[in-house]
Design an enzyme around this catalytic site. Structure first.
Site, PDB file in Angstrom:
ATOM      1  N   ARG A 210       3.691  12.136  -4.348  1.00  0.00           N
ATOM      2  CA  ARG A 210       4.838  12.107  -4.392  1.00  0.00           C
ATOM      3  C   ARG A 210       5.940  12.524  -5.348  1.00  0.00           C
ATOM      4  O   ARG A 210       7.309  12.496  -3.964  1.00  0.00           O
ATOM      5  CB  ARG A 210       4.561  10.233  -3.755  1.00  0.00           C
ATOM      6  CG  ARG A 210       4.532  10.152  -2.739  1.00  0.00           C
ATOM      7  CD  ARG A 210       4.584   8.905  -2.955  1.00  0.00           C
ATOM      8  NE  ARG A 210       4.227   7.904  -1.751  1.00  0.00           N
ATOM      9  CZ  ARG A 210       3.359   7.953  -0.640  1.00  0.00           C
ATOM     10  NH1 ARG A 210       2.712   7.043  -1.099  1.00  0.00           N
ATOM     11  NH2 ARG A 210       3.974   7.080   0.491  1.00  0.00           N
TER      12      ARG A 210
ATOM     13  N   ARG B 130      11.792   4.345   2.576  1.00  0.00           N
ATOM     14  CA  ARG B 130      10.493   4.911   2.312  1.00  0.00           C
ATOM     15  C   ARG B 130      11.511   5.800   2.301  1.00  0.00           C
ATOM     16  O   ARG B 130      10.874   7.368   2.174  1.00  0.00           O
ATOM     17  CB  ARG B 130       9.632   4.691   2.967  1.00  0.00           C
ATOM     18  CG  ARG B 130       9.123   3.035   2.061  1.00  0.00           C
ATOM     19  CD  ARG B 130       8.239   2.109   2.907  1.00  0.00           C
ATOM     20  NE  ARG B 130       6.921   2.917   3.064  1.00  0.00           N
ATOM     21  CZ  ARG B 130       5.663   2.723   4.115  1.00  0.00           C
ATOM     22  NH1 ARG B 130       6.216   1.418   4.774  1.00  0.00           N
ATOM     23  NH2 ARG B 130       4.407   3.447   4.010  1.00  0.00           N
TER      24      ARG B 130
ATOM     25  N   LYS C 284      -0.917  10.421   7.441  1.00  0.00           N
ATOM     26  CA  LYS C 284      -2.126  10.340   6.491  1.00  0.00           C
ATOM     27  C   LYS C 284      -3.660   9.763   5.700  1.00  0.00           C
ATOM     28  O   LYS C 284      -4.572  10.037   6.404  1.00  0.00           O
ATOM     29  CB  LYS C 284      -1.314  10.014   4.897  1.00  0.00           C
ATOM     30  CG  LYS C 284       0.007  11.061   5.008  1.00  0.00           C
ATOM     31  CD  LYS C 284       0.155  11.463   3.539  1.00  0.00           C
ATOM     32  CE  LYS C 284       0.881   9.750   2.996  1.00  0.00           C
ATOM     33  NZ  LYS C 284       2.322   9.535   4.129  1.00  0.00           N
TER      34      LYS C 284
ATOM     35  N   ARG D 202       3.046  -0.715  13.469  1.00  0.00           N
ATOM     36  CA  ARG D 202       1.729  -1.106  13.080  1.00  0.00           C
ATOM     37  C   ARG D 202       1.570  -2.140  12.308  1.00  0.00           C
ATOM     38  O   ARG D 202       2.465  -2.469  11.781  1.00  0.00           O
ATOM     39  CB  ARG D 202       1.498   0.371  12.534  1.00  0.00           C
ATOM     40  CG  ARG D 202       2.006   0.402  11.262  1.00  0.00           C
ATOM     41  CD  ARG D 202       1.574   1.840  10.566  1.00  0.00           C
ATOM     42  NE  ARG D 202       1.830   2.006   8.989  1.00  0.00           N
ATOM     43  CZ  ARG D 202       1.649   1.929   8.350  1.00  0.00           C
ATOM     44  NH1 ARG D 202       1.178   3.665   8.503  1.00  0.00           N
ATOM     45  NH2 ARG D 202       2.106   2.365   6.569  1.00  0.00           N
TER      46      ARG D 202
ATOM     47  N   ARG E 222       2.307  -4.763   7.347  1.00  0.00           N
ATOM     48  CA  ARG E 222       2.614  -4.528   5.663  1.00  0.00           C
ATOM     49  C   ARG E 222       4.272  -5.115   5.392  1.00  0.00           C
ATOM     50  O   ARG E 222       5.201  -4.592   6.115  1.00  0.00           O
ATOM     51  CB  ARG E 222       2.424  -2.711   5.722  1.00  0.00           C
ATOM     52  CG  ARG E 222       0.993  -2.711   5.760  1.00  0.00           C
ATOM     53  CD  ARG E 222       0.770  -1.384   5.152  1.00  0.00           C
ATOM     54  NE  ARG E 222       1.804  -0.225   4.709  1.00  0.00           N
ATOM     55  CZ  ARG E 222       1.224   0.672   4.055  1.00  0.00           C
ATOM     56  NH1 ARG E 222       0.034   1.602   4.285  1.00  0.00           N
ATOM     57  NH2 ARG E 222       2.851   1.512   3.344  1.00  0.00           N
TER      58      ARG E 222
HETATM   59  P1  AMP Z   1       0.961   5.366   1.613  1.00  0.00           P
HETATM   60  O1  AMP Z   1       0.389   3.670   1.671  1.00  0.00           O
HETATM   61  O2  AMP Z   1       0.508   5.858   0.798  1.00  0.00           O
HETATM   62  O3  AMP Z   1       2.061   4.773   2.160  1.00  0.00           O
HETATM   63  O4  AMP Z   1       1.394   4.230   0.094  1.00  0.00           O
HETATM   64  C1  AMP Z   1       2.362   2.535   0.063  1.00  0.00           C
HETATM   65  C2  AMP Z   1       3.440   2.780  -1.092  1.00  0.00           C
HETATM   66  O5  AMP Z   1       2.514   2.499  -2.511  1.00  0.00           O
HETATM   67  C3  AMP Z   1       4.488   3.768  -1.579  1.00  0.00           C
HETATM   68  O6  AMP Z   1       5.870   3.845  -0.798  1.00  0.00           O
HETATM   69  C4  AMP Z   1       4.499   4.186  -2.703  1.00  0.00           C
HETATM   70  O7  AMP Z   1       5.835   2.771  -3.235  1.00  0.00           O
HETATM   71  C5  AMP Z   1       3.101   3.238  -3.724  1.00  0.00           C
HETATM   72  N1  AMP Z   1       2.824   4.366  -4.116  1.00  0.00           N
HETATM   73  C6  AMP Z   1       1.583   5.346  -3.424  1.00  0.00           C
HETATM   74  N2  AMP Z   1       1.031   6.251  -3.538  1.00  0.00           N
HETATM   75  C7  AMP Z   1       2.571   6.742  -4.265  1.00  0.00           C
HETATM   76  C8  AMP Z   1       2.240   7.589  -5.414  1.00  0.00           C
HETATM   77  N3  AMP Z   1       1.729   9.177  -5.918  1.00  0.00           N
HETATM   78  N4  AMP Z   1       3.504   8.180  -6.395  1.00  0.00           N
HETATM   79  C9  AMP Z   1       4.211   6.667  -5.677  1.00  0.00           C
HETATM   80  N5  AMP Z   1       4.260   5.485  -5.589  1.00  0.00           N
HETATM   81  C10 AMP Z   1       3.225   5.738  -4.592  1.00  0.00           C
END
Ligand code: AMP
Length: 216
Positions: free
Chosen positions: A86, A169, A11, A125, A158
């Site tokens: 999400r 996740r 994404k 990654r 990360r």
């Molecule tokens: P990402 O970088 O998009 O993979 O997001 C990393 C983490 O941030 C996710 O696994 C969630 O813990 C949190 N997170 C990001 N976006 C959201 C969202 N829209 N709602 C809830 N948690 C989020």
């Protein structure tokens, strides 16, 4: 445009490319939370705990963050939203935000990749701690501890890309996030892309499918 898909689906990578193509801002809720965590704000500290456990940050927090971002003048000509919504309540709240802002046209890009490939990608990654740029040992000849190809800082894994967190996740994705797709399918706004290919191939596929979706 909303970029939707599982963790490791690409994404962020595609959202950045599309934001450059169209000259619009890229709002990544994950990046926003990581910035808050690095700055050790109260929100950031709490969010980091949840992120490291593979859990979602509460809807009300995320809705507020996204509302603030989308009502800025920078977002007025369009935007790429990555990592939000999400959950179904987040999608419902976004519908209200769009209504308040007069946004009537949008596309959801659904990045389709199977779980096995996601686990492999996430395990490979690494991230630049300074810029947040993601690299993959598949493509970039780097691993944790290598210097960032752009700024030289030591690359890290990360915390939420560790295997136990990745499993959580994915579980959370299937239980809470996948239903968001059904929500948007009912609205007829979903374009599904086979996201298992290379960055370039997926990028070209998205561009071919959506053309130039921005309102003039
Ligand atoms: P990402 O970088 O998009 O993979 O997001 C990393 C983490 O941030 C996710 O696994 C969630 O813990 C949190 N997170 C990001 N976006 C959201 C969202 N829209 N709602 C809830 N948690 C989020």
């Amino acid at each position: 445009m909303l970029i939707f898909g599982p963790p490791g689906g690409g994404k962020g990578t595609q959202a950045k490319l599309l934001a450059e193509d169209f000259g619009v801002p890229h709002y990544s809720t994950g990046d926003m939370l990581r910035t808050a965590a690095a700055e050790r704000t109260p929100l950031g500290t709490k969010a980091k705990e949840l992120m490291d456990a593979g859990q979602l940050v509460p809807d009300q927090v995320m809705i507020g963050i996204v509302r603030d971002a989308l009502k800025t003048p920078a977002a007025a000509r369009g935007f790429i939203l990555d990592g939000y919504p999400r959950t179904v309540p987040q999608a419902e709240a976004l519908a209200q935000i769009f209504k308040d802002l007069g946004i009537t046209t949008f596309t959801v890009i659904n990045m389709d990749v199977d779980d096995e490939e996601l686990v492999r990608r996430l395990g490979n990654r690494v991230m630049c701690p300074a810029e947040g740029t993601i690299f993959s040992s598949d493509l970039d000849d780097v691993r944790a501890g290598s210097p960032c190809p752009s700024c030289g800082k030591s690359l890290i894994q990360r915390d939420d890309d560790r295997p136990a967190t990745v499993r959580e996740r994915l579980k959370v994705y299937h239980a809470k996030t996948a239903p968001v797709l059904t929500f948007y399918e009912k609205l007829g706004v979903v374009v599904t892309v086979d996201a298992s290919g290379s960055i370039d191939v997926v990028h070209r596929e998205i561009k071919a499918l959506v053309g130039s979706p921005l309102q003039s």
